[in-house]
Structure formats: C-alpha cells, structure tokens
Design a protein around this motif. Structure first.
Motif, PDB file in Angstrom:
ATOM      1  N   UNK A 379       0.851  -1.191   0.000  1.00 31.18           N
ATOM      2  CA  UNK A 379       0.000   0.000   0.000  1.00 31.18           C
ATOM      3  C   UNK A 379       0.886   1.240   0.000  1.00 31.18           C
ATOM      4  N   UNK A 380       1.112   1.808  -1.167  1.00 34.66           N
ATOM      5  CA  UNK A 380       1.933   3.006  -1.323  1.00 34.66           C
ATOM      6  C   UNK A 380       1.047   4.115  -1.879  1.00 34.66           C
ATOM      7  N   UNK A 381       1.016   5.224  -1.146  1.00 35.85           N
ATOM      8  CA  UNK A 381       0.155   6.334  -1.536  1.00 35.85           C
ATOM      9  C   UNK A 381       0.980   7.477  -2.124  1.00 35.85           C
ATOM     10  N   UNK A 382       0.286   8.342  -2.788  1.00 35.35           N
ATOM     11  CA  UNK A 382       0.969   9.474  -3.409  1.00 35.35           C
ATOM     12  C   UNK A 382       0.988   9.344  -4.921  1.00 35.35           C
ATOM     13  N   UNK A 383       1.586  10.367  -5.531  1.00 31.45           N
ATOM     14  CA  UNK A 383       1.693  10.379  -6.996  1.00 31.45           C
ATOM     15  C   UNK A 383       3.165  10.249  -7.355  1.00 31.45           C
ATOM     16  N   UNK A 384       3.564   9.043  -7.736  1.00 30.49           N
ATOM     17  CA  UNK A 384       4.952   8.819  -8.124  1.00 30.49           C
ATOM     18  C   UNK A 384       5.037   7.528  -8.917  1.00 30.49           C
ATOM     19  N   UNK A 385       6.212   7.306  -9.519  1.00 31.81           N
ATOM     20  CA  UNK A 385       6.428   6.091 -10.285  1.00 31.81           C
ATOM     21  C   UNK A 385       6.384   4.861  -9.391  1.00 31.81           C
ATOM     22  N   UNK A 386       6.827   4.998  -8.128  1.00 37.69           N
ATOM     23  CA  UNK A 386       6.791   3.864  -7.198  1.00 37.69           C
ATOM     24  C   UNK A 386       5.346   3.490  -6.859  1.00 37.69           C
ATOM     25  N   UNK A 387       4.472   4.485  -6.744  1.00 34.56           N
ATOM     26  CA  UNK A 387       3.048   4.205  -6.510  1.00 34.56           C
ATOM     27  C   UNK A 387       2.460   3.445  -7.690  1.00 34.56           C
ATOM     28  N   UNK A 388       2.821   3.896  -8.893  1.00 34.02           N
ATOM     29  CA  UNK A 388       2.342   3.196 -10.099  1.00 34.02           C
ATOM     30  C   UNK A 388       2.878   1.772 -10.162  1.00 34.02           C
ATOM     31  N   UNK A 389       4.152   1.596  -9.812  1.00 36.06           N
ATOM     32  CA  UNK A 389       4.740   0.248  -9.783  1.00 36.06           C
ATOM     33  C   UNK A 389       4.027  -0.633  -8.768  1.00 36.06           C
ATOM     34  N   UNK A 390       3.725  -0.080  -7.586  1.00 36.19           N
ATOM     35  CA  UNK A 390       3.014  -0.839  -6.557  1.00 36.19           C
ATOM     36  C   UNK A 390       1.637  -1.262  -7.046  1.00 36.19           C
ATOM     37  N   UNK A 391       0.926  -0.334  -7.704  1.00 39.01           N
ATOM     38  CA  UNK A 391      -0.405  -0.664  -8.221  1.00 39.01           C
ATOM     39  C   UNK A 391      -0.337  -1.764  -9.270  1.00 39.01           C
ATOM     40  N   UNK A 392       0.676  -1.692 -10.130  1.00 37.54           N
ATOM     41  CA  UNK A 392       0.824  -2.725 -11.173  1.00 37.54           C
ATOM     42  C   UNK A 392       1.174  -4.078 -10.554  1.00 37.54           C
ATOM     43  N   UNK A 393       2.025  -4.060  -9.528  1.00 33.49           N
ATOM     44  CA  UNK A 393       2.349  -5.311  -8.842  1.00 33.49           C
ATOM     45  C   UNK A 393       1.122  -5.895  -8.172  1.00 33.49           C
ATOM     46  N   UNK A 394       0.331  -5.039  -7.515  1.00 32.64           N
ATOM     47  CA  UNK A 394      -0.903  -5.511  -6.878  1.00 32.64           C
ATOM     48  C   UNK A 394      -1.864  -6.096  -7.900  1.00 32.64           C
ATOM     49  N   UNK A 395      -1.975  -5.446  -9.053  1.00 30.19           N
ATOM     50  CA  UNK A 395      -2.832  -5.953 -10.125  1.00 30.19           C
ATOM     51  C   UNK A 395      -2.321  -7.302 -10.633  1.00 30.19           C
ATOM     52  N   UNK A 396      -1.003  -7.420 -10.770  1.00 30.18           N
ATOM     53  CA  UNK A 396      -0.400  -8.668 -11.219  1.00 30.18           C
ATOM     54  C   UNK A 396      -0.635  -9.780 -10.189  1.00 30.18           C
ATOM     55  N   UNK A 397      -0.544  -9.414  -8.890  1.00 28.52           N
ATOM     56  CA  UNK A 397      -0.811 -10.402  -7.836  1.00 28.52           C
ATOM     57  C   UNK A 397      -2.253 -10.893  -7.910  1.00 28.52           C
ATOM     58  N   UNK A 398      -3.177  -9.967  -8.121  1.00 26.18           N
ATOM     59  CA  UNK A 398      -4.583 -10.361  -8.258  1.00 26.18           C
ATOM     60  C   UNK A 398      -4.771 -11.304  -9.434  1.00 26.18           C
ATOM     61  N   UNK A 399      -4.094 -10.982 -10.544  1.00 26.48           N
ATOM     62  CA  UNK A 399      -4.208 -11.837 -11.744  1.00 26.48           C
ATOM     63  C   UNK A 399      -3.633 -13.222 -11.473  1.00 26.48           C
ATOM     64  N   UNK A 400      -2.459 -13.264 -10.824  1.00 24.47           N
ATOM     65  CA  UNK A 400      -1.851 -14.562 -10.486  1.00 24.47           C
ATOM     66  C   UNK A 400      -2.754 -15.352  -9.528  1.00 24.47           C
ATOM     67  N   UNK A 401      -3.307 -14.644  -8.574  1.00 20.92           N
ATOM     68  CA  UNK A 401      -4.180 -15.290  -7.597  1.00 20.92           C
ATOM     69  C   UNK A 401      -5.366 -15.948  -8.296  1.00 20.92           C
ATOM     70  N   UNK A 402      -5.971 -15.191  -9.200  1.00 21.42           N
ATOM     71  CA  UNK A 402      -7.122 -15.721  -9.944  1.00 21.42           C
ATOM     72  C   UNK A 402      -6.725 -16.906 -10.807  1.00 21.42           C
ATOM     73  N   UNK A 403      -5.567 -16.796 -11.466  1.00 23.03           N
ATOM     74  CA  UNK A 403      -5.110 -17.888 -12.336  1.00 23.03           C
ATOM     75  C   UNK A 403      -4.818 -19.149 -11.533  1.00 23.03           C
ATOM     76  N   UNK A 404      -4.129 -18.979 -10.421  1.00 24.29           N
ATOM     77  CA  UNK A 404      -3.801 -20.149  -9.589  1.00 24.29           C
ATOM     78  C   UNK A 404      -5.061 -20.749  -8.993  1.00 24.29           C
ATOM     79  N   UNK A 405      -5.985 -19.898  -8.577  1.00 25.96           N
ATOM     80  CA  UNK A 405      -7.250 -20.392  -8.012  1.00 25.96           C
ATOM     81  C   UNK A 405      -8.024 -21.209  -9.058  1.00 25.96           C
ATOM     82  N   UNK A 406      -8.086 -20.674 -10.292  1.00 25.20           N
ATOM     83  CA  UNK A 406      -8.788 -21.386 -11.372  1.00 25.20           C
ATOM     84  C   UNK A 406      -8.077 -22.705 -11.716  1.00 25.20           C
ATOM     85  N   UNK A 407      -6.744 -22.650 -11.744  1.00 28.28           N
ATOM     86  CA  UNK A 407      -5.972 -23.866 -12.035  1.00 28.28           C
ATOM     87  C   UNK A 407      -6.211 -24.928 -10.980  1.00 28.28           C
ATOM     88  N   UNK A 408      -6.278 -24.469  -9.709  1.00 32.60           N
ATOM     89  CA  UNK A 408      -6.526 -25.425  -8.626  1.00 32.60           C
ATOM     90  C   UNK A 408      -7.906 -26.071  -8.763  1.00 32.60           C
TER      91      UNK A 408
END
Length: 527
Positions: A379-408
C-alpha cells in the motif's frame, strides 16, 4: 538483502553529507579569499583617502605658512634696514648691547645679534641676548649657515637650496625653527641676516614665532592628523616621515633646514622593514608600499605613500576593526549557507527515506511473492512512479491469484474425473477379461463344431460322384479357413480391447497422480 539495502542507504546519506560539506568548504574558502581581498581593497582605499587628506593638508599648511613667512620675511627686511639706518656708520666695536636693546624695543623685534669676523669664523659679537654672544654656526656644526654668511659678506645671493625662505644679495631669511642658542628650551624664532653695503658686520634681527608655530600646529597637518585619529576609530596613527633622516639620522641634528624623522603626527609602530622601505622610496625603487604586521595582540595594516615634495605619508590602521564588519558579513553568509545546505540535506534525506520506505515495501512484497504468498500487496500512496509500480504489482498479484485459483479448481476436477476413470477402467478391464475369455472359449467351441461338421460333410461328399464335387470340396475348405480366421480375429480383437482398457486404466492412474502433484503444488500457494 536488508543489510545491503541499509548499506546503500547509509552510503547515499554519507556521500550526500560529504558532498554538501565539500561544497560548504569550497564556498567558504572562496568566500574567505574574496572577503580577504575586499578587506585589503577597502583598507587600501581608506588609507589612500586618508593620505590624500593629509597630503592636501600639508600642501595647504605649507601654502599658508609660506605666505605668512613671506610677510614676516618682508617685515624682517624692513627691520634690518631700519636697524642699519639707526646704527649709521658706526663700526662694530663702537656699537653697544644697550643700543641694540633700545633699537629692538623701538622696532618691536624680539632680539638683535650682530655677527662679525673673528679669526676664521663668523660669530655673534654684539646682541640683545647675552646667550647669543659667541654663537657660531661652525661650532654647532652647521656649515651651510657659516657659508651663507660668507656669501652675504661677498655680496652674493644665498640659494634657496640652503633651506632659506627669502633671499637677495644683501639679505636672507630662515624658516621658523627652534633656537640653537637657548639650550633645551623649546623656543621658536624667525631669523633674518642682513649685510648693508660697506658694513663690517651682519645684522641678525629675529622675532619670536611661537604664536605662528602654534597657529601652524593648530591648523596644519598635526591638527588634521589628530582630527582624523579622533574621527576614525580604526586609525592607529598617521605620520609624515622624512626618508632622508632614515638614511642619515645626523640630519635630524641640523638647525636648517629643520628636519625630523617624524615631521608631523606619530610613528610608534616601528619595524626594521620600514627603514628599507624608506631607502627604496628614496632611491625611487618603490612607490606605494603596504604590509600587515602583528604587534602583540594588535594586527596593524601599515602603508607608506611618497609625496611630491619627497616626504612619506605613513598610515597605521587597526586591521581587525576594519575587517570586523566584512568578516561578520562573511561569517553570516557562511553560516546561512551551511544552514541552507543542512536544510537541503535533511530535506534530501527525508525525501530519500520516503523513497527508501516505499522501495522496502515493494521489495517485501516481492519477497513474499517469492515465498508463493499470492496475498502479498503493498500500500503506497501518493503520486509517483513507485506508486504506479506498486499498483501494477498488486494488479499482477490479483491476476496470479485468480489464475492459480482457477488452475486449482481444474486440478480438483481432473483429479475427481481421473479417479472415476480409473475405477471405471478397472471394472471394464475385469468385464472385458471375462467377456474375452468367454467369447474366445465359445468361438473355439463353435470353430471345433464347424470344423467337425465340415469334415463329416466332406467325408460324405467324397463317397458320391457328382459334377460339382471338386468345387464343393474346395468351398468346404475355404469355409474352414474363414471360420478359423474369424475365430482368430475375434480372439485378437478381444485381447486388443482388453489391452486398451488396461492402458486406459494406467493413464487414468497416471493422470490421477499428476492431478495430485498439481494440487500439492497449488497447496503451497497462499491464496
């Protein structure tokens, strides 16, 4: 990893701090030299202004003194001619001191001395003041004074180079000076020497010039110097020096011209360097000279400036006091610069710490992902490239979570189906084995019965002769072959089908193992 990142953080802060300190040192050093140059320029400028004022004061005083002395010289000339007129044609031996006193009182002069020849000298023979009798320029070592009297006897003009203020063929006057015949008593007189044509003596009228001397002191260079020392607290002392006396101290002992090492003002901060400076100025090797010297706890700036008339203006200034204001300004600037750089350092450190904390959060998230924790988010707040990177990582984690859940889920279904398939395959194998065994036995029994029937039929037909006998027998043999082939094909098909079901059973078991392994792998992920 943590140790390394902390080390990088410490390195960044240390290097930033060192860089800022280097900037402070360089800026401070440059500023120090700049201030030092400014102090030197300011001190030199003030010294030059003071020297110009002193030189102008000397010039004005000399001009006023010259004008006053010229008036006195003319008065002395009139006094001398008046004395000569009153003495008439009397020889020197017949003139009395009382007569001179009477004339002195009548004319209002301080005193009169008559010089006459005596052996190889010219001495005071008659005088209103007894101390003047026997006075000789030769005796006091003033050769020029003796030579000047000789020139009057020879009716020659005394040159101004001898220190005279007024000169004709019959008379010359000396500048106001301390009397050489009054011992240590500081009495100042204006002397004139007059030789009337045809007389065997020289008339020396003189008037007391203390008032003129005091007036000159009040309005002249000494007064100006005193005013400057009172007005400017940074002035230690000012003096007007005679470089010729530095070269030859004996000149200070002469009566005319009246030379002193310090013509005006004071000269107390003496140094061995000063004499060499005076000699160099006298030789023309140096013009203006300045240097700084410490005298005890005092730091004195000294300047020597030659004037047009051969004298040297000497100025001693308090260097600490002159540089105090600029030094204070310099210190304020340096301190403010250091404060600004320290503020910049703390702002930079705080900004970097913010970035460092965000990077640590992202690194922690990545480390959790490495341990298969698919719930890891930052959870990184503010307007910066690190905030954008954190959001993209969180989105990627959600995608991985969904993929692994479906695979299971699919792995669970696969496992269930593989178990069912394996069970069905097992049952099918047993049934197929029974069916193939039974079918094989039946087909063999039927083949045996068919072969037996066809053999009996062949024997019966062999007894009889008929037209199609051979073809019929051949047909019977062919039917036996077809029966054998069909029985063999049925057996092979039953065996192949049994093998297929067994293979299917093995593959279902293998699929079950794969699904189990996949589920075990999925269980390692935290969803």
């Amino acid at each position: 990893m943590k140790t390394r990142s902390r080390s990088l953080r410490a390195q960044f802060l240390i290097r930033t701090f060192i860089t800022l300190m280097i900037i402070v040192m360089i800026a401070g050093t440059v500023q120090f030299f700049y201030i030092k140059q400014q102090v030197a320029k300011d001190v030199q400028r003030k010294s030059l202004i003071l020297s110009e004022s002193v030189e102008q004061g000397i010039a004005e005083t000399k001009s006023a003194s010259t004008s006053i002395e010229h008036q006195i010289d003319l008065r002395l000339l009139s006094y001398a001619t008046g004395i000569s007129y009153r003495l008439g044609d009397q020889p020197l031996s017949s003139i009395t001191n009382e007569e001179l006193k009477s004339i002195s009182k009548e004319l209002g002069v301080t005193g009169i001395t008559l010089f006459g020849r005596e052996k190889n000298d010219i001495v005071g023979v008659k005088a209103t003041d007894p101390s003047e009798i026997g006075f000789s320029f030769k005796k006091i070592g003033y050769t020029i004074g003796y030579q000047s009297l000789e020139k009057l006897y020879q009716n020659k003009k005394v040159p101004y180079t001898s220190g005279v203020t007024y000169s004709t063929k019959t008379m010359y006057a000396l500048p106001i000076a301390q009397s050489g015949s009054h011992g240590n008593k500081p009495t100042f007189f204006k002397y004139a020497y007059y030789h009337a044509p045809g007389k065997d003596y020289i008339i020396n009228p003189y008037i007391e010039a203390n008032e003129v001397y005091q007036f000159t002191n009040k309005v002249g260079p000494n007064a100006l110097i005193n005013k400057m020392e009172e007005k400017f607290p940074f002035v230690k002392e000012i003096g007007v020096l005679e470089p010729t006396v530095f070269k030859n101290p004996e000149l200070a002992k002469k009566l005319y011209p009246p030379l002193k090492k310090v013509a005006y003002g004071k000269y107390t901060y003496k140094d061995s360097t000063d004499k060499q400076i005076m000699l160099d100025i006298l030789k023309g090797k140096k013009s203006m000279t300045e240097y700084i010297k410490s005298y005890g706890h005092e730091k004195v700036y000294k300047m020597f400036i030659p004037t047009k008339d051969g004298q040297v203006i000497y100025i001693a200034l308090d260097y600490h006091q002159l540089s105090k204001s600029l030094s204070r300004s310099s210190i304020i600037l340096i301190v403010s610069g250091m404060a600004s750089l320290l503020a910049l350092f703390f702002i930079t450190a705080r900004f970097f710490n913010g970035i460092y904390v965000k990077i640590r959060l992202i690194i922690s998230q990545i480390q959790r992902l490495e341990s298969r924790d698919l719930t890891a988010k930052s959870d990184i707040y503010g307007v910066s490239e690190l905030t954008e990177l954190s959001e993209r990582l969180n989105s990627m984690v959600d995608s991985w979570n969904e993929s692994v859940r479906h695979t299971k889920q699919q792995a669970d279904k696969t496992q269930k189906l593989s178990v069912l398939l394996e069970a069905e395959a097992s049952n099918s194998v047993e049934k197929m084995f029974e069916m193939s065994t039974e079918s094989t036995m039946k087909s063999r029994e039927q083949l045996y019965e068919i072969n037996e029937f066809l053999d009996d039929l062949k024997e019966i037909l062999t007894v009889y002769n008929f037209k199609e006998k051979e073809k019929t027998l051949e047909k019977i043999e062919e039917m036996k072959i077809v029966a054998n082939d069909r029985t063999y094909a049925t057996t092979n098909m039953t065996i192949a089908l049994s093998d297929l079901i067994k293979s299917l059973q093995g593959q279902s078991a293998e699929l079950s193992e794969i699904s189990n392994a996949l589920l075990k792998s999925m269980d390692k992920f935290k969803l």
